[in-house]
Design an enzyme around this catalytic site. Structure first.
Site, PDB file in Angstrom:
ATOM      1  N   CYS A  43       0.850  -1.196   0.000  1.00 31.08           N
ATOM      2  CA  CYS A  43       0.000   0.000   0.000  1.00 31.08           C
ATOM      3  C   CYS A  43       0.884   1.244   0.000  1.00 31.08           C
ATOM      4  CB  CYS A  43      -0.909  -0.016   1.225  1.00 31.08           C
ATOM      5  SG  CYS A  43      -1.710   1.563   1.522  1.00 31.08           S
TER       6      CYS A  43
ATOM      7  N   CYS B  24       0.684   3.270   3.212  1.00 32.90           N
ATOM      8  CA  CYS B  24       1.408   2.595   4.314  1.00 32.90           C
ATOM      9  C   CYS B  24       2.904   2.862   4.156  1.00 32.90           C
ATOM     10  CB  CYS B  24       1.158   1.094   4.300  1.00 32.90           C
ATOM     11  SG  CYS B  24      -0.444   0.590   4.964  1.00 32.90           S
TER      12      CYS B  24
ATOM     13  N   HIS C 214      -3.549   0.527   8.569  1.00 31.29           N
ATOM     14  CA  HIS C 214      -4.180   0.336   7.257  1.00 31.29           C
ATOM     15  C   HIS C 214      -5.657   0.017   7.419  1.00 31.29           C
ATOM     16  CE1 HIS C 214      -4.366  -0.438   2.951  1.00 31.29           C
ATOM     17  NE2 HIS C 214      -5.284  -1.333   3.292  1.00 31.29           N
TER      18      HIS C 214
ATOM     19  N   HIS D 236      -6.472   3.201   1.021  1.00 32.74           N
ATOM     20  CA  HIS D 236      -6.048   3.390   2.409  1.00 32.74           C
ATOM     21  C   HIS D 236      -6.744   4.688   2.805  1.00 32.74           C
ATOM     22  CE1 HIS D 236      -2.609   3.390   5.572  1.00 32.74           C
ATOM     23  NE2 HIS D 236      -3.391   4.428   5.864  1.00 32.74           N
TER      24      HIS D 236
ATOM     25  N   HIS E 286      -8.085   8.122   3.536  1.00 33.45           N
ATOM     26  CA  HIS E 286      -7.430   9.424   3.604  1.00 33.45           C
ATOM     27  C   HIS E 286      -8.488  10.504   3.498  1.00 33.45           C
ATOM     28  CE1 HIS E 286      -7.523   7.915  -0.526  1.00 33.45           C
ATOM     29  NE2 HIS E 286      -7.729   9.165  -0.909  1.00 33.45           N
TER      30      HIS E 286
HETATM   31  P1  DGP Z   1      -8.478   9.600  -3.902  1.00 30.46           P
HETATM   32  O1  DGP Z   1      -8.744   9.777  -5.342  1.00 30.46           O
HETATM   33  O2  DGP Z   1      -9.550  10.232  -3.009  1.00 30.46           O
HETATM   34  O3  DGP Z   1      -8.208   8.149  -3.544  1.00 30.46           O
HETATM   35  O4  DGP Z   1      -7.160  10.427  -3.594  1.00 30.46           O
HETATM   36  C1  DGP Z   1      -5.876   9.904  -3.727  1.00 30.46           C
HETATM   37  C2  DGP Z   1      -4.932  11.061  -3.715  1.00 30.46           C
HETATM   38  O5  DGP Z   1      -3.639  10.576  -3.424  1.00 30.46           O
HETATM   39  C3  DGP Z   1      -4.814  11.810  -5.046  1.00 30.46           C
HETATM   40  O6  DGP Z   1      -5.234  13.160  -4.848  1.00 30.46           O
HETATM   41  C4  DGP Z   1      -3.352  11.755  -5.408  1.00 30.46           C
HETATM   42  C5  DGP Z   1      -2.692  11.329  -4.135  1.00 30.46           C
HETATM   43  N1  DGP Z   1      -1.531  10.449  -4.289  1.00 30.46           N
HETATM   44  C6  DGP Z   1      -1.497   9.281  -4.963  1.00 30.46           C
HETATM   45  N2  DGP Z   1      -0.268   8.722  -4.860  1.00 30.46           N
HETATM   46  C7  DGP Z   1       0.463   9.563  -4.084  1.00 30.46           C
HETATM   47  C8  DGP Z   1       1.813   9.540  -3.615  1.00 30.46           C
HETATM   48  O7  DGP Z   1       2.596   8.614  -3.879  1.00 30.46           O
HETATM   49  N3  DGP Z   1       2.221  10.588  -2.859  1.00 30.46           N
HETATM   50  C9  DGP Z   1       1.380  11.622  -2.538  1.00 30.46           C
HETATM   51  N4  DGP Z   1       1.875  12.595  -1.799  1.00 30.46           N
HETATM   52  N5  DGP Z   1       0.106  11.670  -2.956  1.00 30.46           N
HETATM   53  C10 DGP Z   1      -0.344  10.661  -3.728  1.00 30.46           C
END
Ligand code: DGP
Length: 112
Positions: free
Chosen positions: A4, A7, A46, A96, A98
């Site tokens: 993940c 994670c 998680h 995960h 958020h």
């Molecule tokens: P959602 O679509 O609600 O699942 O939002 C996922 C968010 O996570 C999206 O706005 C982009 C962000 N994201 C995805 N991968 C990464 C990463 O590796 N690092 C960071 N900082 N953000 C990420």
């Protein structure tokens, strides 16, 4: 969870711009910001989706909202939006839990 991405961020295995961290939570800047301030707040534990919240873990959700409000104050946000997408149909792409904290621009409603 082993593979993940959030994670891995919580464990410090992949880099992220950490805004705040406690024993239970991490807040970091979104890689693909949708507003001048776009912070993700996650539990270190998680949990895949909001649909998995139950009596044993719901208090974490309150701590996430409290953390979002603290960060918003620190950023001097006049107003902000907190979003949690649950499952693919609602736009969840990382499984995960958020919460998105978005601020720094005029917001509109309803969202698409
Ligand atoms: P959602 O679509 O609600 O699942 O939002 C996922 C968010 O996570 C999206 O706005 C982009 C962000 N994201 C995805 N991968 C990464 C990463 O590796 N690092 C960071 N900082 N953000 C990420």
């Amino acid at each position: 969870m082993e593979n993940c991405i959030f994670c891995k961020i919580a464990r410090g295995e992949i880099p992220a711009k950490i805004v705040k961290e406690t024993d239970e939570l991490v807040a970091f800047n979104d890689l693909s910001p949708q507003a001048p301030h776009h912070v993700l707040i996650i539990p270190k534990q998680h949990i895949s989706t909001l649909a998995e919240i139950n009596e044993n873990n719901y208090e974490l959700m309150g701590k996430i909202v409290l953390t979002a409000s603290e960060i918003a104050k620190e950023l001097n946000l006049e107003g902000y939006r907190i979003v949690a997408n649950c499952n693919e149909i609602a736009g969840q792409s990382v499984f995960h839990i958020h919460f998105h904290l978005l601020g720094g621009r005029q917001m509109h409603w309803p969202p698409g």
